[in-house]
Enzyme design. Structure first.
Site, PDB file in Angstrom:
ATOM      1  N   HIS A 135      10.721 -52.403   0.183  1.00  0.00           N
ATOM      2  CA  HIS A 135      10.923 -50.953   0.086  1.00  0.00           C
ATOM      3  C   HIS A 135      11.661 -50.521   1.361  1.00  0.00           C
ATOM      4  O   HIS A 135      11.067 -50.518   2.442  1.00  0.00           O
ATOM      5  CB  HIS A 135       9.578 -50.224   0.005  1.00  0.00           C
ATOM      6  CG  HIS A 135       8.817 -50.512  -1.251  1.00  0.00           C
ATOM      7  ND1 HIS A 135       9.246 -50.099  -2.482  1.00  0.00           N
ATOM      8  CD2 HIS A 135       7.651 -51.183  -1.470  1.00  0.00           C
ATOM      9  CE1 HIS A 135       8.391 -50.479  -3.413  1.00  0.00           C
ATOM     10  NE2 HIS A 135       7.408 -51.147  -2.826  1.00  0.00           N
ATOM     11  N   GLU A 172      -1.004 -56.931  -0.552  1.00  0.00           N
ATOM     12  CA  GLU A 172      -1.108 -56.089   0.648  1.00  0.00           C
ATOM     13  C   GLU A 172      -2.397 -56.289   1.456  1.00  0.00           C
ATOM     14  O   GLU A 172      -3.057 -55.319   1.827  1.00  0.00           O
ATOM     15  CB  GLU A 172      -0.959 -54.608   0.255  1.00  0.00           C
ATOM     16  CG  GLU A 172       0.361 -54.329  -0.433  1.00  0.00           C
ATOM     17  CD  GLU A 172       0.516 -52.903  -0.933  1.00  0.00           C
ATOM     18  OE1 GLU A 172      -0.369 -52.074  -0.687  1.00  0.00           O
ATOM     19  OE2 GLU A 172       1.550 -52.622  -1.594  1.00  0.00           O
ATOM     20  N   ASP A 187      13.573 -51.259  -3.587  1.00  0.00           N
ATOM     21  CA  ASP A 187      14.209 -49.949  -3.694  1.00  0.00           C
ATOM     22  C   ASP A 187      14.732 -49.595  -2.311  1.00  0.00           C
ATOM     23  O   ASP A 187      14.172 -50.009  -1.300  1.00  0.00           O
ATOM     24  CB  ASP A 187      13.307 -48.858  -4.287  1.00  0.00           C
ATOM     25  CG  ASP A 187      11.981 -48.660  -3.593  1.00  0.00           C
ATOM     26  OD1 ASP A 187      11.815 -49.133  -2.450  1.00  0.00           O
ATOM     27  OD2 ASP A 187      11.095 -48.022  -4.183  1.00  0.00           O
ATOM     28  N   ASN A 191       1.658 -61.009  -2.299  1.00  0.00           N
ATOM     29  CA  ASN A 191       2.695 -59.978  -2.301  1.00  0.00           C
ATOM     30  C   ASN A 191       2.406 -58.931  -1.219  1.00  0.00           C
ATOM     31  O   ASN A 191       1.262 -58.479  -1.080  1.00  0.00           O
ATOM     32  CB  ASN A 191       2.682 -59.296  -3.687  1.00  0.00           C
ATOM     33  CG  ASN A 191       3.829 -58.340  -3.908  1.00  0.00           C
ATOM     34  OD1 ASN A 191       4.987 -58.697  -3.695  1.00  0.00           O
ATOM     35  ND2 ASN A 191       3.525 -57.125  -4.343  1.00  0.00           N
ATOM     36  N   GLU A 197       9.706 -55.602  -5.315  1.00  0.00           N
ATOM     37  CA  GLU A 197       9.627 -54.145  -5.553  1.00  0.00           C
ATOM     38  C   GLU A 197      10.810 -53.440  -4.899  1.00  0.00           C
ATOM     39  O   GLU A 197      10.667 -52.363  -4.311  1.00  0.00           O
ATOM     40  CB  GLU A 197       8.305 -53.591  -4.996  1.00  0.00           C
ATOM     41  CG  GLU A 197       7.079 -54.264  -5.573  1.00  0.00           C
ATOM     42  CD  GLU A 197       5.762 -53.687  -5.065  1.00  0.00           C
ATOM     43  OE1 GLU A 197       5.765 -52.599  -4.470  1.00  0.00           O
ATOM     44  OE2 GLU A 197       4.727 -54.344  -5.273  1.00  0.00           O
TER      45      GLU A 197
HETATM   46  O1  G3I Z   1      -1.635 -41.496 -14.805  1.00  0.00           O
HETATM   47  C1  G3I Z   1      -1.907 -40.325 -14.013  1.00  0.00           C
HETATM   48  C2  G3I Z   1      -1.613 -39.082 -14.806  1.00  0.00           C
HETATM   49  O2  G3I Z   1      -2.504 -39.019 -15.886  1.00  0.00           O
HETATM   50  C3  G3I Z   1      -1.751 -37.877 -13.900  1.00  0.00           C
HETATM   51  O3  G3I Z   1      -1.393 -36.727 -14.577  1.00  0.00           O
HETATM   52  C4  G3I Z   1      -0.884 -38.014 -12.659  1.00  0.00           C
HETATM   53  C5  G3I Z   1      -1.074 -36.882 -11.662  1.00  0.00           C
HETATM   54  O4  G3I Z   1      -0.862 -37.272 -10.349  1.00  0.00           O
HETATM   55  O5  G3I Z   1      -1.214 -39.220 -12.005  1.00  0.00           O
HETATM   56  C6  G3I Z   1      -0.993 -40.356 -12.814  1.00  0.00           C
HETATM   57  O6  G3I Z   1      -1.258 -41.545 -12.105  1.00  0.00           O
HETATM   58  C7  G3I Z   1      -0.408 -41.854 -11.008  1.00  0.00           C
HETATM   59  C8  G3I Z   1       0.315 -43.150 -11.314  1.00  0.00           C
HETATM   60  O7  G3I Z   1       1.089 -43.532 -10.199  1.00  0.00           O
HETATM   61  C9  G3I Z   1       1.227 -43.036 -12.528  1.00  0.00           C
HETATM   62  O8  G3I Z   1       2.274 -42.155 -12.271  1.00  0.00           O
HETATM   63  C10 G3I Z   1      -1.260 -42.012  -9.784  1.00  0.00           C
HETATM   64  O9  G3I Z   1      -1.805 -40.748  -9.426  1.00  0.00           O
HETATM   65  C11 G3I Z   1      -0.451 -42.542  -8.640  1.00  0.00           C
HETATM   66  O10 G3I Z   1      -1.314 -42.874  -7.563  1.00  0.00           O
HETATM   67  C12 G3I Z   1       0.280 -43.782  -9.073  1.00  0.00           C
HETATM   68  O11 G3I Z   1       1.119 -44.196  -8.009  1.00  0.00           O
HETATM   69  C13 G3I Z   1       1.510 -45.549  -8.025  1.00  0.00           C
HETATM   70  C14 G3I Z   1       1.177 -46.184  -6.690  1.00  0.00           C
HETATM   71  O12 G3I Z   1       1.625 -47.540  -6.677  1.00  0.00           O
HETATM   72  C15 G3I Z   1      -0.319 -46.188  -6.448  1.00  0.00           C
HETATM   73  O13 G3I Z   1      -0.647 -46.912  -5.333  1.00  0.00           O
HETATM   74  C16 G3I Z   1       3.003 -45.616  -8.257  1.00  0.00           C
HETATM   75  O14 G3I Z   1       3.298 -45.167  -9.597  1.00  0.00           O
HETATM   76  C17 G3I Z   1       3.491 -47.062  -8.103  1.00  0.00           C
HETATM   77  O15 G3I Z   1       4.895 -47.090  -8.117  1.00  0.00           O
HETATM   78  C18 G3I Z   1       3.019 -47.605  -6.768  1.00  0.00           C
HETATM   79  O16 G3I Z   1       3.426 -48.956  -6.686  1.00  0.00           O
HETATM   80  C19 G3I Z   1       3.100 -49.626  -5.474  1.00  0.00           C
HETATM   81  C20 G3I Z   1       2.814 -51.073  -5.826  1.00  0.00           C
HETATM   82  O17 G3I Z   1       1.792 -51.132  -6.790  1.00  0.00           O
HETATM   83  C21 G3I Z   1       2.423 -51.870  -4.584  1.00  0.00           C
HETATM   84  N1  G3I Z   1       3.418 -51.732  -3.556  1.00  0.00           N
HETATM   85  C22 G3I Z   1       3.819 -50.377  -3.201  1.00  0.00           C
HETATM   86  C23 G3I Z   1       4.256 -49.603  -4.449  1.00  0.00           C
HETATM   87  C24 G3I Z   1       4.746 -48.226  -4.085  1.00  0.00           C
HETATM   88  O18 G3I Z   1       3.719 -47.437  -3.560  1.00  0.00           O
END
Ligand code: G3I
Length: 452
Positions: free
Chosen positions: A239, A161, A270, A203, A268
């Site tokens: 996405h 990105e 969806d 990516n 990715e």
């Molecule tokens: O692990 C903590 C947990 O301990 C806590 O209780 C909880 C509360 O919010 O947060 C948890 O972490 C989160 C993590 O996902 C696991 O669920 C983070 O806050 C959250 O920011 C994180 O989001 C991820 C996001 O990227 C961050 O940018 C998403 O799961 C993930 O699907 C998403 O993936 C991205 C790709 O890497 C890049 N392209 C876009 C895609 C979708 O946004």
């Protein structure tokens, strides 16, 4: 995990092929031979079908049961990101990512590494660095992580990105970008040095069709290939939702990158929605990958709707209970070469006869789904050359235009018109030009054309 690779299944397929050949028949996959899982079917095309995986969900037996049964590639959803793998500078933490890699290895699945260098999900210490200190930290991070997983990664998202949204086609501003424009190639060279066997990908999202952002990435890849910067693949996140649907030129865009001499991967996927419309979009995405020889495979961004980063949009192939959705069946059918009939007819490819008068005609090919549409409009000149043109149409109540290309639009609801832009006003007698627009609600079926 991948039953097509079992000796027994290979013998069955070989016997079926031999029988068909003996009967003088063209060998096509019959329903009886069709693979029954996504990974197995993709493997029959020399491709993978993967999913994003969260380590903490592996103990959920519904989740891991589907994972092991259906997918032959995995991408750690968050576990290989900078904040997870180097929470303190110089101190690396691989526990959760190792768990995913070990399970993949046990099941013969590939691993896509995601992501070595990214402006987002940096640990706090990196967010506070700049200049040479950040550049050195980034190179060290790429080197350490790629070395730790050396030989175990099929493809790395080396840089994620890095391009800006909108019309600039340029780089996104970030602390990494401010270390100098060469930060991307430096990251790729470090990754190659650390793990020469892994494919190295760039990516990004909103690069799935041809637009200013994907043109920017395209120019970078072209430049890297010309200068020998090690890049092997481009990932298209894909996405999709009503505001950002699967573009009409998805396959063509994958193909133009492949033509630069890199592999392409859907990384990715969806698609928000439900029912037939969602199913059709999944089938289209699968078919696009199968139609591009250098498309290595497809990864969906999670297993069940409830696992998605945007769960409310129910964008995945399994519902919250782990049941297969229509989208699953459509994706598998498309992989098996079957024909899940589209709910809307494919865009018309027939060319209307040129008008006999000196004016012009406008015909619309519509891709309609629940709540939105993309219209491709063909403007055809009559007996005289056009110096300019305007197409007019009326949108139904509640429908509106959200964006357009290759034309200047006037109005967004009700009566709307589109006029040529500088480069496509001149159309020779009998010749055509196309423009398009996207909207919410119901798209139009006809348009008028006025010559100028
Ligand atoms: O692990 C903590 C947990 O301990 C806590 O209780 C909880 C509360 O919010 O947060 C948890 O972490 C989160 C993590 O996902 C696991 O669920 C983070 O806050 C959250 O920011 C994180 O989001 C991820 C996001 O990227 C961050 O940018 C998403 O799961 C993930 O699907 C998403 O993936 C991205 C790709 O890497 C890049 N392209 C876009 C895609 C979708 O946004």
């Amino acid at each position: 995990m991948d039953t097509t690779r079992s000796p027994r299944r290979r013998r069955v397929l070989a016997a079926a092929a031999a029988l068909a050949a003996a009967a003088g028949a063209v060998t096509v996959a019959s329903a009886a031979e069709a693979a029954t899982t996504l990974g197995a079917s993709a493997a029959e095309h020399g491709r993978y079908f993967g999913t994003a995986v969260a380590a903490y969900k592996l103990s959920d037996s519904t989740y891991s049961g589907i994972l092991d049964r259906e997918f032959n590639s995995v991408t750690p959803e968050n576990e290989m990101k900078w904040d997870a793998t180097e929470p303190t500078q110089g101190s690396f933490s691989y526990g959760s990512a190792d768990q995913i890699v070990a399970r993949a290895k046990a099941n013969g699945a590939k691993v896509r590494g995601h992501a070595l260098a990214w402006h987002s999900q940096q640990p706090g210490w990196a967010q506070n660095l700049s200049g040479t200190a950040l550049r050195n930290a980034m190179v060290n991070h790429v080197t350490q992580v790629a070395t730790h997983y050396k030989g175990q990664i099929d493809s790395w998202d080396v840089v994620n990105e890095a391009f800006a949204d909108g019309g600039s086609g340029g780089r996104r501003d970030s602390n990494l970008q401010r270390t100098g424009n060469d930060w991307i190639e430096v990251a790729f060279r470090a990754a190659r040095a650390a793990d020469p066997a892994a494919k190295l990908c760039y990516n990004d999202y909103n690069t799935d069709g041809q637009n200013a952002k994907s043109n920017g990435v395209y120019a970078m890849v072209q430049d890297f290939k010309a200068r020998g910067v090690p890049i092997d693949c481009v990932g298209f996140q894909s996405h999709f939702n009503a505001n950002s649907p699967l573009p009409a030129d998805y396959q063509a865009n994958l193909q133009r990158f492949a033509d630069l001499g890199v592999d392409v991967q859907i990384t990715e996927l969806d698609i928000e929605g439900s029912g037939t419309a969602q199913a059709n979009s999944y089938a289209s995405a699968v078919r696009a990958c199968l139609a591009v020889t250098r498309c290595n495979g497809i990864t969906v961004w999670g297993i069940r709707d409830s696992d998605s980063w945007r769960a409310s949009g129910t964008p995945l192939l399994f519902d919250g209970s782990g049941n297969k959705k229509p989208a699953y069946t459509a994706a598998l059918d498309a992989l098996n070469g079957g024909s899940t009939p589209p709910s809307t007819p494919p865009p018309s490819t027939s060319t209307p006869p040129p008008p006999t008068g000196s004016g012009c005609t406008a015909t619309i090919a519509l891709n309609q789904w629940t709540g939105g549409f993309v219209a491709t409009v063909k403007v055809t000149a009559g007996a005289s050359r056009l110096a300019g043109w305007t197409a007019g149409l009326t949108l139904s109540s509640g429908s509106s235009v959200t964006n357009s290309w290759n034309a200047q639009s006037s109005g967004s609801s009700g009566a709307v018109s589109f006029s040529n832009v500088a480069y496509n006003g001149s159309v020779n007698a009998g010749a055509s030009t196309e423009f398009g627009f996207q909207g919410t609600g119901t798209g139009p079926s006809s348009a008028t054309c006025t010559a100028r």
